[in-house]
Write an enzyme that holds these catalytic residues in place. Structure first.
Site, PDB file in Angstrom:
ATOM      1  N   ASP A  21     -62.509  10.986 -27.416  1.00 51.13           N
ATOM      2  CA  ASP A  21     -63.781  11.089 -27.636  1.00 51.13           C
ATOM      3  C   ASP A  21     -64.378  10.425 -29.019  1.00 51.13           C
ATOM      4  O   ASP A  21     -65.370  10.286 -29.459  1.00 51.13           O
ATOM      5  CB  ASP A  21     -64.284  12.529 -27.904  1.00 51.13           C
ATOM      6  N   LYS A  40     -71.820  15.499 -29.148  1.00 51.15           N
ATOM      7  CA  LYS A  40     -72.209  14.894 -28.165  1.00 51.15           C
ATOM      8  C   LYS A  40     -72.220  16.154 -26.988  1.00 51.15           C
ATOM      9  O   LYS A  40     -71.568  17.156 -27.213  1.00 51.15           O
ATOM     10  CB  LYS A  40     -71.159  13.808 -27.611  1.00 51.15           C
TER      11      LYS A  40
HETATM   12  O1  C5P Z   1     -57.676  12.627 -26.511  1.00 56.06           O
HETATM   13  P1  C5P Z   1     -57.847  13.829 -27.189  1.00 56.06           P
HETATM   14  O2  C5P Z   1     -56.802  14.200 -28.197  1.00 56.06           O
HETATM   15  O3  C5P Z   1     -59.126  14.526 -27.442  1.00 56.06           O
HETATM   16  O4  C5P Z   1     -57.314  14.941 -25.733  1.00 56.06           O
HETATM   17  C1  C5P Z   1     -57.085  16.266 -25.863  1.00 56.06           C
HETATM   18  C2  C5P Z   1     -56.532  16.744 -24.680  1.00 56.06           C
HETATM   19  O5  C5P Z   1     -57.281  16.597 -23.658  1.00 56.06           O
HETATM   20  C3  C5P Z   1     -55.418  15.803 -24.079  1.00 56.06           C
HETATM   21  O6  C5P Z   1     -54.187  16.047 -24.996  1.00 56.06           O
HETATM   22  C4  C5P Z   1     -55.411  16.236 -22.547  1.00 56.06           C
HETATM   23  O7  C5P Z   1     -54.642  17.279 -22.604  1.00 56.06           O
HETATM   24  C5  C5P Z   1     -56.756  16.491 -22.575  1.00 56.06           C
HETATM   25  N1  C5P Z   1     -57.547  15.359 -21.962  1.00 56.06           N
HETATM   26  C6  C5P Z   1     -57.121  14.914 -20.583  1.00 56.06           C
HETATM   27  N2  C5P Z   1     -57.668  13.355 -20.230  1.00 56.06           N
HETATM   28  C7  C5P Z   1     -58.638  12.754 -20.735  1.00 56.06           C
HETATM   29  C8  C5P Z   1     -58.937  13.285 -22.135  1.00 56.06           C
HETATM   30  C9  C5P Z   1     -58.443  14.550 -22.851  1.00 56.06           C
HETATM   31  O8  C5P Z   1     -56.361  15.306 -19.993  1.00 56.06           O
HETATM   32  N3  C5P Z   1     -59.334  11.735 -20.300  1.00 56.06           N
END
Ligand code: C5P
Length: 301
Positions: A137, A10
């Site tokens: 995501d 993406k």
């Molecule tokens: O959700 P995911 O594990 O992909 O997110 C990885 C990291 O990215 C989270 O631990 C956070 O630090 C950051 N993040 C965030 N806000 C979001 C998505 C991700 O701060 N909406």
């Protein structure tokens, strides 16, 4: 017997980031567009859970239980009270730690593949709920196309697109850690009032009408200053693609992949060639959009 699922990468055509929440995540208005670079996930019954990976960047992919594909298989098996004994093979074509949701793609792909292999017949909503537990995501990787993600990006509203958009992606050497980029976003914004994130109506309109020039004028990534702060060399990559005729350039998600929107497949080929010879990136790939979400391409449907 095995099942193979193909899952797209993406690009975020708009990534509006709000202030950090108490849970550490950030509220987003995240306009996802799936692009035609794919990982293929193949699952085969085995004696234990095992992950392997092939492709030029395979050595950068963790094969332990931090891999989102392994976590997806474990979560699905636990939900149904069965053993997660499966060999997951990832044929990796999406840049690793590149801001293109490659890990999320593998999570969504493994979930769909294991669901079929184990004949669980989970509903779309059940799979989406498991995806959201795996990462912000991951739900989008399952559905593909174009969507607005709110909350931490996992609450999706499907968006209409009026035609194809032609992209070039410049792949950088080495990845960027998404949490590190969000931390840099917080550091750069410290003491300022971060507005609540909102989707740009002009950008949604450009997507709906398939107008690449209008879309180019509205592309926006709030994480870009943070990614450039951590990787200043990306400024030269962005400039090289723009000089080669791209309509617009931006960092893809948390980077360090950079994305270039072009007006045609021919223009995309030219921009990619110019980037490859610019010495500002490791390689450049062309990809059309929108691309379909996770799809079973071999094995039981
Ligand atoms: O959700 P995911 O594990 O992909 O997110 C990885 C990291 O990215 C989270 O631990 C956070 O630090 C950051 N993040 C965030 N806000 C979001 C998505 C991700 O701060 N909406």
């Amino acid at each position: 017997m095995s099942v193979t699922v193909r899952v797209p990468a993406k690009v975020n055509v708009q990534l509006a980031v709000g202030a950090a929440r108490p849970d550490g995540f950030h509220d987003l208005a995240n306009v996802f567009l799936a692009v035609g670079l794919y990982d293929e996930i193949t699952v085969t019954p085995a004696d234990e859970l095992r992950v392997t990976c092939s492709g030029p960047d395979a050595h950068q992919v963790p094969l332990d239980e931090t891999n989102l594909a392994a976590r997806a298989a474990l979560a699905l098996a636990r939900r149904h009270g069965i053993d997660p004994h499966v060999h997951i093979h990832i044929a990796k074509d999406i840049p690793v730690a590149g801001g293109m949701a490659g890990g999320s793609a593998d999570g969504a792909g493994a979930l769909l593949a294991c669901d079929a292999l184990w004949s669980l017949n989970s509903s779309r909503d059940e799979l989406l709920a498991l995806c959201a537990e795996l990462g912000s995501d991951v739900p989008f990787s399952l559905i593909g196309g174009a969507a607005l993600g709110t909350g931490r990006g996992e609450q999706l509203t499907v968006l209409e697109t009026g035609g194809a958009f032609h992209w070039v992606f410049a792949v950088a050497d080495g990845g960027l850690s998404t949490p590190a980029v969000y931390r840099e976003f917080d550091r750069l914004g410290a003491g300022t009032d971060v507005p609540a994130p909102a989707a740009d109506p002009a950008l949604l309109d450009a997507l709906r009408t398939g107008d690449a020039v209008a879309l180019a004028g509205t592309l926006a990534n709030d994480l870009q200053p943070a990614a450039l702060s951590l990787r200043p060399s990306l400024t030269a990559t962005l400039a090289a693609g723009t000089a080669a005729g791209a309509l617009a350039a931006l960092v893809s998600g948390s980077g360090p992949t950079t994305a270039f929107l072009t007006k045609s497949p021919e223009a995309a080929a030219e921009v990619a060639e110019a980037l490859r010879t610019s010495a500002t990136c490791r390689t450049a790939r062309v990809a059309p959009s929108p691309a379909p979400g996770a799809t079973i391409v071999a094995g039981p449907a």
